[in-house]
Write a protein that holds these residues in place. Structure first.
Motif, short mmCIF file in Angstrom:
data_model
loop_
_atom_site.label_atom_id
_atom_site.label_comp_id
_atom_site.label_asym_id
_atom_site.label_seq_id
_atom_site.Cartn_x
_atom_site.Cartn_y
_atom_site.Cartn_z
N TRP A 478 -5.54 -4.54 -32.85
CA TRP A 478 -4.46 -4.11 -33.74
C TRP A 478 -4.91 -4.30 -35.17
CZ3 TRP A 478 -0.34 -1.41 -32.36
CH2 TRP A 478 0.24 -1.57 -31.09
N GLU A 479 -4.48 -3.42 -36.07
CA GLU A 479 -4.77 -3.57 -37.50
C GLU A 479 -3.51 -3.23 -38.28
OE1 GLU A 479 -7.65 -4.14 -40.82
OE2 GLU A 479 -7.41 -4.82 -38.76
N PHE A 480 -3.05 -4.18 -39.10
CA PHE A 480 -1.85 -3.99 -39.91
C PHE A 480 -2.25 -3.74 -41.36
CE2 PHE A 480 1.28 -5.73 -42.88
CZ PHE A 480 2.42 -5.02 -42.50
N PHE A 481 -1.50 -2.87 -42.05
CA PHE A 481 -1.71 -2.67 -43.47
C PHE A 481 -0.46 -2.02 -44.06
CE2 PHE A 481 -3.19 1.16 -41.40
CZ PHE A 481 -2.77 2.20 -42.21
N THR A 482 -0.41 -2.02 -45.37
CA THR A 482 0.71 -1.37 -46.07
C THR A 482 0.16 -0.31 -47.01
OG1 THR A 482 0.69 -3.03 -47.85
CG2 THR A 482 2.17 -3.43 -45.97
N ALA A 483 0.96 0.70 -47.25
CA ALA A 483 0.65 1.75 -48.22
C ALA A 483 1.93 2.07 -48.95
CB ALA A 483 0.09 3.00 -47.53
N GLY A 484 2.00 1.70 -50.24
CA GLY A 484 3.25 1.84 -50.97
C GLY A 484 4.31 0.98 -50.31
N PRO A 485 5.50 1.52 -50.07
CA PRO A 485 6.57 0.72 -49.46
C PRO A 485 6.52 0.71 -47.93
CG PRO A 485 7.41 2.88 -50.06
CD PRO A 485 5.97 2.86 -50.50
N PHE A 486 5.51 1.34 -47.33
CA PHE A 486 5.49 1.51 -45.89
C PHE A 486 4.51 0.53 -45.22
CE2 PHE A 486 6.65 5.68 -47.63
CZ PHE A 486 7.88 5.85 -47.01
N ALA A 487 4.90 0.07 -44.02
CA ALA A 487 4.07 -0.83 -43.22
C ALA A 487 3.53 -0.06 -42.02
CB ALA A 487 4.88 -2.04 -42.76
N PHE A 488 2.23 -0.22 -41.75
CA PHE A 488 1.58 0.51 -40.67
C PHE A 488 0.90 -0.46 -39.70
CE2 PHE A 488 1.78 3.51 -44.17
CZ PHE A 488 2.12 4.70 -43.54
N LEU A 489 0.75 0.00 -38.46
CA LEU A 489 0.08 -0.76 -37.43
C LEU A 489 -0.75 0.21 -36.59
CD1 LEU A 489 -0.03 -3.74 -36.55
CD2 LEU A 489 1.83 -3.26 -34.95
N ALA A 490 -2.07 -0.01 -36.56
CA ALA A 490 -2.97 0.87 -35.81
C ALA A 490 -3.46 0.14 -34.57
CB ALA A 490 -4.15 1.29 -36.67
N VAL A 491 -3.50 0.84 -33.44
CA VAL A 491 -4.00 0.26 -32.19
C VAL A 491 -5.25 1.01 -31.78
CG1 VAL A 491 -2.60 1.74 -30.67
CG2 VAL A 491 -3.41 -0.49 -29.85
N ALA A 492 -6.26 0.25 -31.31
CA ALA A 492 -7.49 0.83 -30.78
C ALA A 492 -7.37 0.87 -29.25
CB ALA A 492 -8.69 0.00 -31.21
N ASN A 493 -7.15 2.06 -28.70
CA ASN A 493 -7.10 2.24 -27.25
C ASN A 493 -8.51 2.52 -26.73
OD1 ASN A 493 -4.31 1.90 -26.82
ND2 ASN A 493 -3.90 3.99 -27.52
N ALA A 494 -8.98 1.71 -25.78
CA ALA A 494 -10.38 1.79 -25.36
C ALA A 494 -10.60 2.49 -24.03
CB ALA A 494 -10.98 0.38 -25.30
N PHE A 495 -9.64 2.38 -23.08
CA PHE A 495 -9.90 2.89 -21.72
C PHE A 495 -8.58 3.06 -20.99
CE2 PHE A 495 -11.48 2.01 -17.26
CZ PHE A 495 -12.18 3.20 -17.13
N ASN A 496 -8.42 4.21 -20.33
CA ASN A 496 -7.17 4.46 -19.60
C ASN A 496 -7.34 4.38 -18.09
OD1 ASN A 496 -8.54 6.77 -18.95
ND2 ASN A 496 -7.13 8.18 -19.99
N GLY A 497 -8.49 3.87 -17.64
CA GLY A 497 -8.76 3.74 -16.21
C GLY A 497 -9.75 4.77 -15.70
N THR A 498 -9.87 5.89 -16.40
CA THR A 498 -10.82 6.94 -15.99
C THR A 498 -11.69 7.41 -17.14
OG1 THR A 498 -9.18 8.68 -16.42
CG2 THR A 498 -9.26 7.77 -14.19
N SER A 499 -11.28 7.20 -18.38
CA SER A 499 -12.03 7.75 -19.50
C SER A 499 -11.84 6.89 -20.75
CB SER A 499 -11.57 9.18 -19.79
OG SER A 499 -12.23 9.72 -20.92
N THR A 500 -12.88 6.90 -21.58
CA THR A 500 -12.76 6.26 -22.89
C THR A 500 -12.40 7.27 -23.97
OG1 THR A 500 -15.11 6.57 -23.41
CG2 THR A 500 -14.48 4.54 -22.26
N ARG A 501 -12.38 8.56 -23.59
CA ARG A 501 -12.04 9.62 -24.53
C ARG A 501 -10.52 9.78 -24.54
NH1 ARG A 501 -11.12 15.15 -25.04
NH2 ARG A 501 -12.31 16.18 -26.71
N LEU A 502 -9.86 9.15 -25.49
CA LEU A 502 -8.40 9.17 -25.52
C LEU A 502 -7.91 8.94 -26.93
CD1 LEU A 502 -7.02 5.83 -24.04
CD2 LEU A 502 -9.42 6.19 -24.47
#
Length: 668
Positions: A478-502
């Protein structure tokens, strides 16, 4: 219907028989009132209020005081008639600060007992806002904006705000007034009963007036402009000045820089690079990331009293032998104790090391279960460390643990256990003064498509409680950051059980929860890194490998581009800025040396060997990031940059040997 009834009932006090009878009675006992003198007693400033000499003229700096220290009960001036006059003027002489967009500061407020603004005078860049409550507007506050764009020149100015029913005007320095006719007139029955008047605030720290104030006078029943204008010195036209200021002496030719530091109007701005124009000429900006001080020359920022520092080469400072391989490292400081690093050791107890005489020495061992990473955070004066445990404990239960620093024993002890599922990462952050923790749950059994959870600090129980669950696929970071008045949260999805391309996702916090903002195609995403360069905002993803169950894994599937995105404000989205070839990248780390910016990538595997170079890239402006240093690493998993009195350092962990390395950045 019930809502309308509730609003009507709430407004009944404004229309009681008593007030109907009195609303036509003018408050004849009200004379011009020196509001500033009421707030600052004749005995002299107190409770943090400062007298300041600026351009040879004395004024008050109110922002150093507690808001309640510059206030008084409205009954002191509305002693016989508690209705605010329907027609009035407010005269104010002030020196306004240069504010960023969308920020505002209060010059004057009258607050009801329950904290609601009955009347307010608020400064924002280029505008003065008059706020008031009126039964004609229902339960909503009326806001009348009056343009006044020429005040942010670092000089004193005198404003006259005149109000008569629905007519509002604002004149600056005896100049032509700005006139507005509002849809909702100023009320004839605005009661000040039980209210409190605040000068320079609205009763709390947020919105404090950070400039200087010399005069603040309420003139009932008329436009005060004829009493002030014309004037030989319109910027300092006087109606009533507090006695405290009248008794002070000071001449413009005095050496005010030595006597009164504030007179130089020096402001030191922290954070990302602010604008540098003629308005900011002579102002300072401290770049905490680079640990450098800059001064504005009216057009550009230049460093102060420092030779240009640049990265020449990297050398080994220490070989840090760890309990086992190390998957994650976290460098942090504990006030009055020192600098530490926590190592996440998956095959033994994890360890904490303290920086001592230029080296990390073992400080404390902590039992963990296939630890993946650590996260340091604070709540008030409390210091915490959260470990992401990937494996189950002795009872077969999966728990990640939050540890708290105990000042008496100077050790971290267990504070709270939280059920997690193959936890890879914790992210700690604050939004609107509230504290949160987000865990990246990687898998539950063989199922990678599970929810990762955001926890919120409960101030009553002093524990973290589940606040929101977000669907993820083999979440890694997870990566949190702010831009102006907004708060953001990014998630790194690595694997869905069959593929890493997601898709990996970026969420924005709206209406009390995180909602999807943008999606990115990633390949085994293992890390997000956010960073600023000047006013530009970047987001880098580390792609680890390309795999699909329907295709055979090839060696070159680990040699894949990782991507840097840049925020496009106009498009309101992140757009691709640069592709960088990487070898199963697991981490990015951003740092700076002098005036140069760098990114270092953790390359872990090229399809044949774990002995691959991790690379430092330098920011080259139009060229983007260019490789400048290649560092031999073995199964590199994580990078951390830190500074001490001895200089700047990088620390990396190895997922293939029980050895981490501290590297010193040699500069010239």
């Amino acid at each position: 219907m019930s809502t309308l009834l509730t609003l009507c009932v709430a407004l009944l006090p404004l229309a009681t028989p008593t007030h109907r009878a009195r609303q036509w009675e003018p408050c004849t006992d009200l004379r011009p009132l020196d509001v500033l003198a009421e707030a600052v007693p004749a005995g002299g400033p107190r409770d943090g209020v400062r007298t300041v000499l600026a351009q040879g003229v004395w004024g008050f700096q109110l922002s150093a005081a507690a808001p309640h220290a510059v206030s008084f009960p409205a009954s002191r001036i509305f002693s016989r008639c508690d209705l605010f006059p329907e027609e009035f003027s407010i005269v104010v002489t002030l020196k306004v600060p240069s504010l960023p967009p969308k920020r505002n500061e209060y010059l004057l407020t009258a607050m009801a007992a329950r904290g609601r603004v009955l009347l307010g005078l608020r400064w924002a860049p280029g505008r003065l806002h008059l706020l008031f409550l009126s039964a004609a507007a229902g339960p909503w506050q009326v806001r009348v904006p009056l343009a006044c764009p020429a005040l942010e020149d670092g000089r004193w100015h005198t404003l006259v705000l005149a109000v008569s029913g629905g007519a509002f005007s604002l004149a600056a320095d005896c100049g032509p007034p700005t006139d507005i006719t509002a849809d909702v007139p100023f009320p004839a029955t605005l009661s000040m009963r039980g209210a409190r008047v605040f000068v320079g605030s609205r009763g709390r720290r947020k919105g404090l007036f950070t400039g200087l104030m010399r005069q603040l006078v309420l003139v009932p029943g008329s436009d005060a402009t004829p009493q002030l204008c014309p004037s030989k010195n319109a910027e300092l036209a006087v109606l009533s000045i507090p006695p405290v200021l009248q008794g002070l002496t000071g001449k413009p030719e005095d050496n005010e820089v030595l006597k009164y530091p504030y007179e130089t109007d020096v402001k030191v701005t922290l954070g990302s690079q602010p604008p540098c124009t003629k308005l900011e000429d002579g102002q300072f900006w401290f770049d905490a990331m680079r640990n450098r001080l800059y001064v504005c020359t009216g057009s550009r920022w230049i460093s102060v009293l420092a030779a240009k520092e640049r990265l020449d080469y990297v050398e080994e400072q220490q070989r840090l032998f760890t309990n086992s391989e190390t998957l994650g490292i976290e460098v942090f400081a504990v006030a009055e104790v020192g600098l530490f690093v926590a190592a996440a050791n998956p095959r033994a107890a994890s360890a904490i090391y303290q920086w001592t005489d230029g080296r990390f020495l073992l400080y404390q061992n902590i039992p963990t279960h296939q630890a993946q990473s650590w996260r340091h955070f604070t709540i008030g004066e409390k210091v915490f460390l959260a470990v992401a445990n990937f494996g189950a404990n002795e009872e077969g239960q999966e728990f990640s643990v939050i540890y708290r620093w105990r000042p008496r024993t100077r050790r971290f002890t267990p504070y709270q256990r939280i059920a997690t599922h193959g936890a890879r990462d914790w992210e700690a952050f604050q939004v609107d003064g509230e504290h949160f923790l987000a865990v990246a749950n990687h898998r539950k059994g063989d199922n990678h498509n599970i929810g990762s959870v955001i926890y919120k600090w409960d101030t009553r129980s002093r524990l973290f409680r589940a606040n929101q669950t977000i669907p993820t696929a083999g979440a890694y970071d997870w990566e949190f950051f702010t831009a102006g008045p907004f708060a953001f949260l990014a998630v790194a999805n690595a694997f869905n059980g069959t593929s890493t391309r997601l898709l990996s996702h970026l969420y924005v916090r709206l209406l009390g929860s995180f909602q999807l903002f943008q999606s990115f195609l990633t390949f085994g995403a293992a890390d997000w890194e956010v960073f600023h360069i000047g006013e530009r905002l970047f987001l880098a993803v580390a792609n680890s490998h390309s795999y699909d169950a329907e295709m055979q894994v090839q060696n070159d599937s680990y040699i894949i581009n990782s991507v840097i995105y840049e925020l496009n404000v106009t498009a309101q989205m992140f757009v691709k800025f640069q592709d960088i070839p990487t070898c199963s990248a697991l981490d990015w780390e951003f740092f700076s040396v002098g005036e140069d910016y760098f990114l270092v990538v953790a390359n872990s595997f090229d399809g044949n060997t774990f002995s691959v170079n991790s690379i430092i890239y330098r920011w080259q402006g139009y060229e983007g990031f260019v490789a400048v240093h290649r560092l031999p690493t073995l199964g590199c998993r994580d990078w951390e940059a830190f500074r001490t009195a001895a200089g700047s350092f990088l620390l990396y962990s190895s997922a293939k040997e029980p050895l981490s390395r501290v590297l010193k950045l040699r500069t010239g």
